[in-house]
Scaffold this motif. Structure first.
Motif: not given
Length: 373
Positions: A25, A45, A49, A51, A210, A215, A337
């Motif tokens: 990502t 973030a 996302t 992370k 983002t 988003a 998502r």
């Protein structure tokens, strides 16, 4: 770009491949090279996302390539996170990504008996995910030493602030070695978090992905103006109409979540509520049932839902609008998502109308009003 092009080692590539992950990502693509270089990192973030993998993959690789000297296994990585749910989820990711290595990991959190957690720690672990309270307790009892930490990860820093954990973090920082890598993640950067990041990061690379409004661009957002007393009937009508979808319903309060669940169960819609008053076991069971499809509706408060990563969640319903517009973005960002479509419905009573203005101002999008007629 692929994970292979990021110079990820073979054992981790195999684990990623097992999960069907080939392409990083945006946060992973930006953060992994920085983390692998050993530099400190400030990551902006949101949840969802990717992370967790952005910090898990590089620290696993670095530990795997620099095995411990001597026989005793010492704690080398500490991940600090605000909620039990998020801690468990992060530890699950480490379980997946360390599959083809000899590294050991565990998770600790409050609200449950500490003895099983202590037993695992005694056997020796490399990577520990923890919530602040339980971590401080076990340090005080001499079950945990932070003397050999090489990598410190502070996740969801803004939520730590919201939940009153900043004092705990400040108590922990002097216990960590001066020579270490720190990876700091937050969805937002209020002044207190900006100040904290400056105090613990050394020449960090900043990685941001983002922006808050983008988003929500892929999510079908609809708004219902409805009197407070009529929300329950509207929710039932929507859930009957959308009977095949998995739905996460947000309530502002714990009591409200319980009440919504009771009403729906009486009407034959199987659902469960999760919030801070529920035991850890009850919350985990509810999540497991929801993820497996055993129940298709879950009612949650914001804190209980933070960090819940449910793939293929089709719909979010704001039964109560949140007090802060950014929370709306966090809530609806759980659906739609990985390129999938998602739907977010918001029920707005007379006293919540000012929130709609704030939300539209933040996202730059007008919510589509649905007529109840």
């Amino acid at each position: 770009m692929t994970f292979k092009e990021l110079n990820i080692s073979e054992p981790i590539l195999r684990a990623l491949s097992n999960k069907g992950y080939e392409t990083p990502t945006p946060i992973q693509e930006k953060a992994i090279p920085v983390a692998l270089s050993g530099q400190d990192l400030l990551g902006i973030a949101q949840t969802g996302t990717g992370k967790t993998a952005a910090f898990a993959i590089p620290v696993i690789q670095k530990l795997d390539q620099q095995p411990s000297k001597g026989q005793k296994r010492e704690l080398k990585v500490l991940i600090l996170t605000p909620t039990r749910e998020l801690a468990i989820q992060i530890d699950d990711c480490f379980k997946e990504y360390t599959k083809y290595t000899n590294l050991r990991h565990t998770v600790i959190f409050g609200g449950v008996n500490q003895n099983p957690q202590v037993e695992v720690l005694k056997r020796g672990v490399d990577i520990l995910t923890a919530t602040p309270g339980r971590l401080l307790d076990l340090i005080a009892q001499k079950h945990i030493s932070l003397n050999n930490i090489r990598h410190f990860i502070l996740d969801e820093a803004d939520r730590m602030l919201d939940m009153g954990f900043i004092h705990d973090i400040k108590r922990l920082l002097p216990m960590l070695p001066k020579q270490k890598q720190t990876l700091f993640f937050s969805a937002t950067m209020p002044a207190a978090i900006d100040k904290l990041s400056k105090s613990i990061l050394f020449h960090p690379a900043k990685v941001e992905v983002t922006p808050v409004s983008s988003a929500v661009d892929t999510i079908d957002q609809r708004l219902y103006f409805v009197e407070k007393a009529e929300k329950s009937a509207l929710l039932y009508t929507v859930l009957v109409k959308e009977e095949s979808k998995s739905v996460l319903v947000f309530s502002r309060t714990k009591h409200g979540a319980d009440r919504i669940a009771r009403v729906l169960n009486k009407k034959g819609i199987g659902c469960e509520a999760i919030h801070g008053n529920k035991s850890q076991g009850a919350r985990q069971r509810a999540l497991t049932n929801f993820k497996s499809g055993k129940t298709r509706v879950i009612i949650a408060t914001d804190i209980a839902a933070r960090g819940i990563d449910i793939a293929n969640l089709e719909m979010v319903i704001n039964y109560d609008l949140p007090d802060v517009a950014e929370t709306y973005v966090h809530r609806i960002g759980r659906t739609g998502r990985a390129g999938k479509s998602g739907t977010a419905l918001s029920f707005c009573s007379q006293e919540e109308k000012t929130m709609v203005k704030d939300i539209q101002k933040l996202t730059g999008k007008k919510l589509n009003t649905v007529s109840l007629a």
